[in-house]
Design an enzyme around this catalytic site. Structure first.
Site, PDB file in Angstrom:
ATOM      1  N   LYS A 200      -3.032  -2.461   6.840  1.00 18.27           N
ATOM      2  CA  LYS A 200      -4.406  -2.709   6.403  1.00 18.27           C
ATOM      3  C   LYS A 200      -4.687  -4.204   6.464  1.00 18.27           C
ATOM      4  CE  LYS A 200      -7.530  -2.132   2.471  1.00 18.27           C
ATOM      5  NZ  LYS A 200      -7.729  -1.506   1.165  1.00 18.27           N
TER       6      LYS A 200
ATOM      7  N   LYS B  22      -6.010   0.440   9.401  1.00 18.47           N
ATOM      8  CA  LYS B  22      -7.350   0.187   8.892  1.00 18.47           C
ATOM      9  C   LYS B  22      -7.715  -1.275   9.042  1.00 18.47           C
ATOM     10  CE  LYS B  22      -9.881   0.278   4.628  1.00 18.47           C
ATOM     11  NZ  LYS B  22      -9.802   0.402   3.207  1.00 18.47           N
TER      12      LYS B  22
HETATM   13  C1  PBG Z   1      -9.774  -0.374  -1.764  1.00 19.75           C
HETATM   14  C2  PBG Z   1     -10.365   0.007  -0.465  1.00 19.75           C
HETATM   15  C3  PBG Z   1     -11.234  -0.708   0.374  1.00 19.75           C
HETATM   16  C4  PBG Z   1     -11.586   0.159   1.420  1.00 19.75           C
HETATM   17  C5  PBG Z   1     -10.916   1.347   1.194  1.00 19.75           C
HETATM   18  N1  PBG Z   1     -10.162   1.236   0.042  1.00 19.75           N
HETATM   19  C6  PBG Z   1     -11.812  -2.051   0.230  1.00 19.75           C
HETATM   20  C7  PBG Z   1     -10.996  -3.262   0.312  1.00 19.75           C
HETATM   21  O1  PBG Z   1      -9.792  -3.243   0.586  1.00 19.75           O
HETATM   22  O2  PBG Z   1     -11.604  -4.300   0.048  1.00 19.75           O
HETATM   23  C8  PBG Z   1     -12.535  -0.150   2.543  1.00 19.75           C
HETATM   24  C9  PBG Z   1     -13.232   1.015   3.134  1.00 19.75           C
HETATM   25  C10 PBG Z   1     -14.403   0.700   4.007  1.00 19.75           C
HETATM   26  O3  PBG Z   1     -14.753  -0.464   4.276  1.00 19.75           O
HETATM   27  O4  PBG Z   1     -15.004   1.659   4.463  1.00 19.75           O
HETATM   28  N2  PBG Z   1      -8.681  -1.199  -1.743  1.00 19.75           N
END
Ligand code: PBG
Length: 321
Positions: free
Chosen positions: A191, A244
């Site tokens: 991520k 992601k």
């Molecule tokens: C929480 C999380 C996030 C997303 C999914 N889970 C936000 C982040 O890490 O700031 C992002 C999902 C999206 O942008 O659609 N940690």
């Protein structure tokens, strides 16, 4: 002469030689569930996506089931935040209520929860703050409490998204020790610290109030490190590995597909969704075709599973074909 065009001549032959297909079975639909009553709030930067309170969500879930979508990914927005995010392990918290409500009324729907703290902490970071940064190991302790609480509520799968080291091992151990050895984990394995999460942070009220997430989420420049992250999750026993965001990281999806014999998921995030919607609204692109093409590219890159805000729309397109 080699003539590749022979196999492109008609729809029939094009269908026969098509290498990748996007299907309804590939899709997970994210849902934002807010604590409270009578809430059905459009998210401005994500047209078509809303925040619902549980008493207003049945129409949305009816539609998800009618479209035969296999799974939803839940995000909770609590009424109260604090510095540790203690609501995350409240057995009567919004996430736990949502799990019980959906499993009771829509038993065929597979329910996955996003396991994190950023929607629940007053500072918006994904764990406990110590000396201006997230304390990794203290956060693991709370993560274990959170997943056990979700498991007791009846969730089908948990998906930890906070990028703390050792997350999968800690969660696996906690679940195994409490009678949930059969509950699978989808790791947000690779991520990135991405600007593509912008609209989500409005949607889930989870923007950090100071600093950013670069001490725990990955540098978009790094590819080898992504493999390292995925290797740890694989070794620690994640059942599914996720990349992601998706569209700017198709190379990483392919890396994981080639290297690991586990299902690979990708998250088509809020910013990717918002860009397509905004350009389509202006009439600059054909929104439906760009949606289908970009999701297909994720399949081609190697994703077995796609988490996407487009899931309902894609299902509608596929059902009319
Ligand atoms: C929480 C999380 C996030 C997303 C999914 N889970 C936000 C982040 O890490 O700031 C992002 C999902 C999206 O942008 O659609 N940690």
């Amino acid at each position: 002469m080699n003539r590749t065009r022979r196999l492109r001549k008609t729809e029939g032959i094009r269908r026969l030689v098509q290498e990748n297909k996007l299907t309804i079975d590939d899709l997970i639909y994210p849902l934002f569930i807010e604590e409270g009553e009578n809430i059905e709030k459009e998210i401005v930067s994500m047209p078509g996506i809303k925040r619902f309170s549980l008493d207003r969500i049945h129409k949305e879930l009816d539609e998800v089931v009618a479209l035969n979508l296999p799974a939803v990914l839940l995000f909770g927005i609590p009424a109260e935040k604090d510095d540790e995010g203690t609501e995350t392990w409240n057995d009567n918290g919004i996430m736990q209520q949502a799990i019980r409500y959906i499993k009771k009324n829509y038993p065929s729907l597979y329910v996955i929860t996003d396991v994190c703290f950023c929607e629940y902490t007053s500072h918006g970071h994904c764990g406990i703050i110590h000396e201006n940064d997230v304390d990794n190991d203290a956060t693991l302790v709370n993560l274990a409490k959170q997943v056990i609480s979700h498991a007791k509520a009846g969730v089908d799968m948990v998906a930890p998204s906070g990028m703390m080291d050792g997350t999968i091992a800690a969660i696996r151990e906690a679940l195994d020790n409490t009678g949930f050895a059969n509950l699978p984990i989808m790791g947000y394995s690779v991520k990135y610290a991405s600007a593509f999460y912008g609209p989500f942070r409005d949607a889930a009220d989870s923007a950090p109030t100071f600093g950013d997430r670069r001490t725990y989420q990955m540098d978009p420049a790094n590819r080898d490190e992504g493999l390292r992250e995925a290797t740890f999750d694989d070794e620690e026993g994640a059942d599914i590995l996720m990349v992601k965001p998706a569209l700017s990281y198709l190379d990483i999806i392919r890396d994981l597909k080639d290297k690991y014999d586990r299902p690979i998921a990708c998250y088509n995030v809020s910013g990717e969704y918002a860009m397509v919607k905004a350009a389509a609204e202006k009439g600059w692109i054909d929104g439906e075709r760009v949606m289908m093409e970009s999701l297909l590219s994720m399949k081609r890159a190697g994703a077995d599973i796609i988490i996407t805000y487009f899931a309902k729309e894609v299902a509608k397109v596929l059902l009319k074909r």
